[in-house]
Motif scaffolding. Structure first.
Motif, short mmCIF file in Angstrom:
data_model
loop_
_atom_site.label_atom_id
_atom_site.label_comp_id
_atom_site.label_asym_id
_atom_site.label_seq_id
_atom_site.Cartn_x
_atom_site.Cartn_y
_atom_site.Cartn_z
N GLY A 81 -5.62 19.08 6.65
CA GLY A 81 -6.66 20.38 6.37
C GLY A 81 -7.23 20.78 7.53
N ILE A 82 -7.29 21.96 7.85
CA ILE A 82 -7.83 22.33 9.58
C ILE A 82 -9.32 22.53 9.05
N ILE A 83 -9.85 23.26 8.27
CA ILE A 83 -11.24 23.57 7.77
C ILE A 83 -11.92 22.32 6.96
N ARG A 87 -5.86 17.93 1.36
CA ARG A 87 -4.54 16.95 1.04
C ARG A 87 -4.56 15.66 1.62
N PHE A 88 -4.39 14.61 0.86
CA PHE A 88 -4.62 13.14 1.59
C PHE A 88 -3.40 12.47 1.53
N HIS A 89 -2.78 11.88 2.67
CA HIS A 89 -1.82 10.95 2.58
C HIS A 89 -2.35 9.52 2.56
N VAL A 90 -1.85 8.69 1.55
CA VAL A 90 -2.32 7.34 1.55
C VAL A 90 -1.27 6.47 1.59
N ARG A 91 -1.14 5.56 2.52
CA ARG A 91 -0.11 4.62 2.54
C ARG A 91 -0.72 3.32 2.43
N VAL A 92 -0.08 2.73 1.23
CA VAL A 92 -0.47 1.36 0.75
C VAL A 92 0.53 0.26 1.18
N ALA A 93 0.19 -0.91 1.77
CA ALA A 93 1.25 -1.73 1.87
C ALA A 93 1.31 -2.86 0.56
N PHE A 94 1.92 -3.18 0.11
CA PHE A 94 2.12 -4.32 -0.93
C PHE A 94 2.85 -5.64 -0.63
N GLU A 95 2.53 -6.76 -1.01
CA GLU A 95 2.98 -7.94 -0.61
C GLU A 95 4.08 -8.25 -1.48
N VAL A 96 5.21 -8.41 -1.03
CA VAL A 96 6.40 -8.90 -1.82
C VAL A 96 7.17 -10.04 -1.31
N ASN A 97 6.69 -11.29 -1.81
CA ASN A 97 6.68 -12.58 -1.33
C ASN A 97 8.55 -12.60 -1.37
#
Length: 110
Positions: A81-83, A87-97
């Motif tokens: 967003g400029i002003i 909107r939000f971009h959420v990057r999530v890392a999940f552990e996958v053994n």
């Protein structure tokens, strides 16, 4: 963008992680694990943490929804967003053994 269901997430995970030959039980567990209320799944990628999911939302994400109990090892929020941030971009890392030793390099990237 319509919300992704657990069934949709399972199909996308199966397709995206097919080369790693993960069992159905692992895919089923991951598909319910990556569903976070209020966040829409955009992209699924293998990463150094296991899998990284790019989510999108129109509301400021709640930290309470992002817990290590869900297998989350890292999360980042990028506002758009400029002003006003609208909107939000959420990057999530999940552990996958189960990805250990299957071609995904763990640790720090160089």
């Amino acid at each position: 963008m319509s919300p992704v269901t657990t069934k949709d997430a399972s199909a996308r995970l199966s397709q995206r992680l097919a080369s790693f030959k993960l069992g159905d039980a692992v895919i089923k567990r991951l598909s319910s694990q990556i569903m976070i209320e209020g966040l829409n799944i955009g992209r699924i990628n293998p990463c150094i943490y296991g899998i990284c999911i790019d989510y999108f939302t129109d509301k400021l994400p709640s930290v309470e929804r992002l817990s290590p109990k869900q297998g989350i090892t890292k999360w980042e929020v990028f506002p758009y967003g400029i002003i006003d941030w609208d909107r939000f971009h959420v990057r999530v890392a999940f552990e996958v053994n189960e990805l250990e030793g299957r071609g995904v390099v763990r640790g720090f990237e160089h």
